[in-house]
Write a protein that holds these residues in place. Structure first.
Motif, short mmCIF file in Angstrom:
data_model
loop_
_atom_site.label_atom_id
_atom_site.label_comp_id
_atom_site.label_asym_id
_atom_site.label_seq_id
_atom_site.Cartn_x
_atom_site.Cartn_y
_atom_site.Cartn_z
N SER A 102 -14.98 -35.12 22.87
CA SER A 102 -15.31 -33.85 23.51
C SER A 102 -14.91 -32.30 22.25
O SER A 102 -14.00 -32.74 21.97
CB SER A 102 -14.45 -33.62 24.98
N ILE A 103 -16.50 -31.77 22.14
CA ILE A 103 -16.06 -30.71 21.56
C ILE A 103 -16.04 -29.36 22.84
O ILE A 103 -16.30 -30.34 24.07
CB ILE A 103 -17.12 -30.50 20.79
N TRP A 104 -14.91 -29.06 22.66
CA TRP A 104 -14.37 -27.56 23.61
C TRP A 104 -14.51 -26.65 22.89
O TRP A 104 -13.91 -26.37 22.19
CB TRP A 104 -13.00 -27.84 23.70
N ILE A 105 -15.96 -25.89 23.66
CA ILE A 105 -16.20 -24.17 22.04
C ILE A 105 -15.62 -23.54 23.14
O ILE A 105 -16.29 -23.27 24.79
CB ILE A 105 -18.11 -24.29 21.76
N THR A 106 -14.94 -22.56 22.90
CA THR A 106 -14.72 -20.95 24.22
C THR A 106 -14.80 -20.40 23.39
O THR A 106 -15.39 -19.45 22.06
CB THR A 106 -13.05 -20.92 24.11
N LEU A 107 -15.63 -19.53 24.86
CA LEU A 107 -16.57 -18.53 24.18
C LEU A 107 -15.81 -17.70 24.54
O LEU A 107 -15.96 -15.84 24.57
CB LEU A 107 -17.74 -18.43 25.59
N ASP A 108 -14.75 -17.09 24.58
CA ASP A 108 -13.63 -16.44 25.33
C ASP A 108 -12.53 -16.50 23.89
O ASP A 108 -11.61 -17.71 23.80
CB ASP A 108 -12.87 -16.28 26.38
N ASP A 109 -11.60 -15.42 23.61
CA ASP A 109 -10.69 -15.68 23.40
C ASP A 109 -9.58 -16.05 24.16
O ASP A 109 -8.99 -15.81 25.14
CB ASP A 109 -9.49 -14.55 22.80
N VAL A 110 -8.83 -17.55 23.45
CA VAL A 110 -8.00 -18.28 24.78
C VAL A 110 -6.82 -18.63 23.67
O VAL A 110 -6.37 -18.39 22.97
CB VAL A 110 -8.80 -19.84 24.44
N ASP A 111 -5.87 -18.30 25.18
CA ASP A 111 -3.94 -18.40 24.86
C ASP A 111 -3.32 -19.17 26.47
O ASP A 111 -4.53 -19.52 26.93
CB ASP A 111 -3.38 -17.60 24.42
N GLU A 112 -1.89 -18.74 26.24
CA GLU A 112 -1.78 -19.08 27.55
C GLU A 112 -2.21 -18.76 28.73
O GLU A 112 -2.07 -19.26 29.61
CB GLU A 112 -0.10 -19.31 27.16
N ASN A 113 -2.44 -16.88 28.75
CA ASN A 113 -2.82 -16.79 29.38
C ASN A 113 -4.27 -16.57 30.71
O ASN A 113 -4.09 -16.33 31.96
CB ASN A 113 -2.52 -14.91 29.36
N ASN A 114 -4.58 -17.71 29.98
CA ASN A 114 -6.29 -17.35 30.95
C ASN A 114 -6.73 -18.93 30.59
O ASN A 114 -8.23 -19.47 31.22
CB ASN A 114 -6.98 -16.91 30.40
N GLY A 115 -6.05 -20.16 30.14
CA GLY A 115 -6.39 -21.15 30.32
C GLY A 115 -6.83 -22.32 28.74
O GLY A 115 -7.80 -22.65 28.60
N CYS A 116 -6.03 -21.41 27.59
CA CYS A 116 -5.87 -22.46 25.94
C CYS A 116 -5.20 -23.84 27.11
O CYS A 116 -4.94 -24.53 27.44
CB CYS A 116 -5.40 -21.83 25.31
N MET A 117 -6.60 -24.79 26.09
CA MET A 117 -5.60 -26.10 25.56
C MET A 117 -4.20 -26.68 25.06
O MET A 117 -3.67 -25.93 24.28
CB MET A 117 -6.52 -27.01 24.64
N MET A 118 -3.55 -27.36 25.68
CA MET A 118 -2.12 -28.42 24.82
C MET A 118 -3.05 -30.40 24.79
O MET A 118 -3.74 -30.47 25.45
CB MET A 118 -1.51 -28.12 25.74
N PHE A 119 -2.29 -30.05 23.83
CA PHE A 119 -3.28 -31.81 23.27
C PHE A 119 -1.49 -32.82 22.66
O PHE A 119 -0.08 -31.95 22.75
CB PHE A 119 -3.95 -32.05 22.18
N VAL A 120 -0.94 -34.04 23.20
CA VAL A 120 0.37 -34.09 22.90
C VAL A 120 -0.42 -35.50 21.69
O VAL A 120 -1.22 -36.66 21.75
CB VAL A 120 0.52 -35.40 24.40
N PRO A 121 0.01 -34.93 20.58
CA PRO A 121 -0.61 -35.26 19.13
C PRO A 121 0.28 -37.02 19.58
O PRO A 121 1.03 -37.69 19.68
CB PRO A 121 0.27 -34.67 17.77
N GLY A 122 -1.24 -37.71 19.41
CA GLY A 122 -1.12 -39.60 18.99
C GLY A 122 -0.88 -40.36 19.95
O GLY A 122 -0.74 -41.43 20.12
N SER A 123 -1.35 -39.64 21.26
CA SER A 123 -1.37 -39.75 22.72
C SER A 123 -2.44 -40.92 23.07
O SER A 123 -2.11 -42.04 23.43
CB SER A 123 -1.01 -38.69 23.62
N PHE A 124 -3.56 -40.83 22.02
CA PHE A 124 -4.52 -41.80 22.29
C PHE A 124 -3.94 -43.44 21.46
O PHE A 124 -4.98 -44.05 22.27
CB PHE A 124 -5.79 -41.16 21.25
#
Length: 264
Positions: A138-160
Motif C-alpha cells: 500500500s501507498i499511504w499519502i497524507t493530505l495533512d501534516d501527521v503526528d501522534e496527535n492526529n493519526g500518524c502511522m507506526m510500523f514494526v520493522p521486519g515484521s513482514f
C-alpha cells in the motif's frame, strides 16, 4: 512523471530499506499544486453518496470511530481516478517490489475523524486481501501534516518476515504480542512516522502497522492505494471487490477493476 523523476523520489537506499524492513517513507510525493487539488477531490468523493464506491460504516458506527473509510473512489470521481491510477505512484511500487508489472487492487480514502476517534490497532493487511501470493503493498499519502496527535502511522520493522497471521477484530483488538509468536519481532521497537502533507509511506501487506487516534479538531485525510504484482492469484475467499468480478480460484486477479499501472 517519468521514470527518471521517480528515481529522484526513490533512492536505491530506500529500496533496500523497504525490502529489509517492510516499509519506507518518501517525502514530497505530491507537489503543492497536486496536494491542493487532491484535497479538493477527496473531500468531494467522501461526500458523494451515489455510485460504485462504498463506505464501510455510517456516521456514528463503531468502525466509523476507527476509520471513516470509502473504497474505490476512483470509480466515481474523475479527479480521484487521476491520482489512483497515476503511473508515478505505481512505478514507485514496482521499483520497491522489483515486480515486472504492478496492478491496482483498490483505493480507499481514510479519514480519522476529530473528537471521538479511536486508534487503528496493530494489524497486517494481507489477511483481509484474497490473494495467494505475498508481495502486495500500500501507498499511504497524507493530505495533512501527521503526528501522534492526529493519526500518524507506526510500523514494526521486519515484521513482514513473520508471514501471514490471522486477521484481528478492529473493534476489539488484541495486543500485538498475543499473536506474534516470533519473540524477536514482538520485541522490536515500533517506528513512529511523522510526515508533512504531500508525503507518503509504502508498506508491505504483511508489515504490522498502527495509526494513532485523532485528538485534534480537524479530520486527518489520507489516500491509500493498494497494489499487487501482476500475476497475483485469487485465493477464492469472499471479498467486496472480487465477488462481482467472477474471478477463478488460483487464477490471476485481472480485469476491468484491476488494471496494470506500471511495467518494467
Amino acid at each position: 512523471m517519468t521514470t527518471e523523476t521517480t528515481h529522484e523520489l526513490l533512492s536505491e537506499q530506500q529500496i533496500q530499506f523497504y525490502r529489509e524492513n517492510g516499509f519506507v517513507q518518501i517525502d514530497n510525493v505530491l507537489t503543492p499544486e497536486e496536494l491542493a487539488e487532491l484535497r479538493e477531490y477527496l473531500d468531494e468523493a467522501m461526500t458523494d453518496e451515489d455510485g460504485n464506491s462504498f463506505a464501510t460504516d455510517k456516521q456514528g458506527g463503531s468502525y466509523y470511530r476507527v476509520l471513516n473509510q470509502k473504497v474505490n473512489t476512483w470509480r466515481d470521481h474523475g479527479g480521484m481516478a487521476k491520482y489512483v491510477l497515476h503511473p508515478r505512484f505505481a512505478e514507485l511500487a514496482r521499483r520497491l517490489t522489483g515486480a515486472s508489472a504492478i496492478r491496482l487492487f483498490h483505493d480507499h480514502a481514510l479519514f480519522k475523524m476529530p473528537g471521538d476517534s479511536k486508534p487503528t490497532p496493530w494489524h497486517q493487511d494481507m489477511p483481509y486481501w484474497p490473494m495467494n501470493e505475498k508481495g502486495a503493498l500500500s501507498i499511504w499519502i497524507t493530505l495533512d501534516d501527521v503526528d501522534e496527535n492526529n493519526g500518524c502511522m507506526m510500523f514494526v520493522p521486519g515484521s513482514f518476515k513473520a508471514g501471514k497471521l490471522k486477521g484481528i477484530n478492529f473493534l476489539d483488538p488484541q495486543n500485538i504480542n498475543d499473536y506474534v509468536e516470533d519473540p524477536e519481532i514482538a520485541a522490536t521497537q515500533p517506528v513512529i512516522v511523522r510526515m508533512k502533507a504531500g508525503s507518503c509511506t509504502f508498506h508491505d501487506g504483511l508489515t504490522f502497522h498502527y495509526a494513532h487516534s485523532n485528538k485534534t479538531d480537524k479530520p486527518r485525510r489520507v489516500l491509500a492505494i493498494i497494489y499487487m504484482p501482476d500475476g497475483t492469484t485469487f485465493n477464492g475467499k469472499n471479498h467486496l471487490l472480487t465477488t462481482k468480478e467472477k474471478l477463478t480460484q488460483d487464477k490471476p486477479i485481472s480485469g476491468r477493476l484491476f488494471p496494470v499501472l506500471s511495467r518494467e
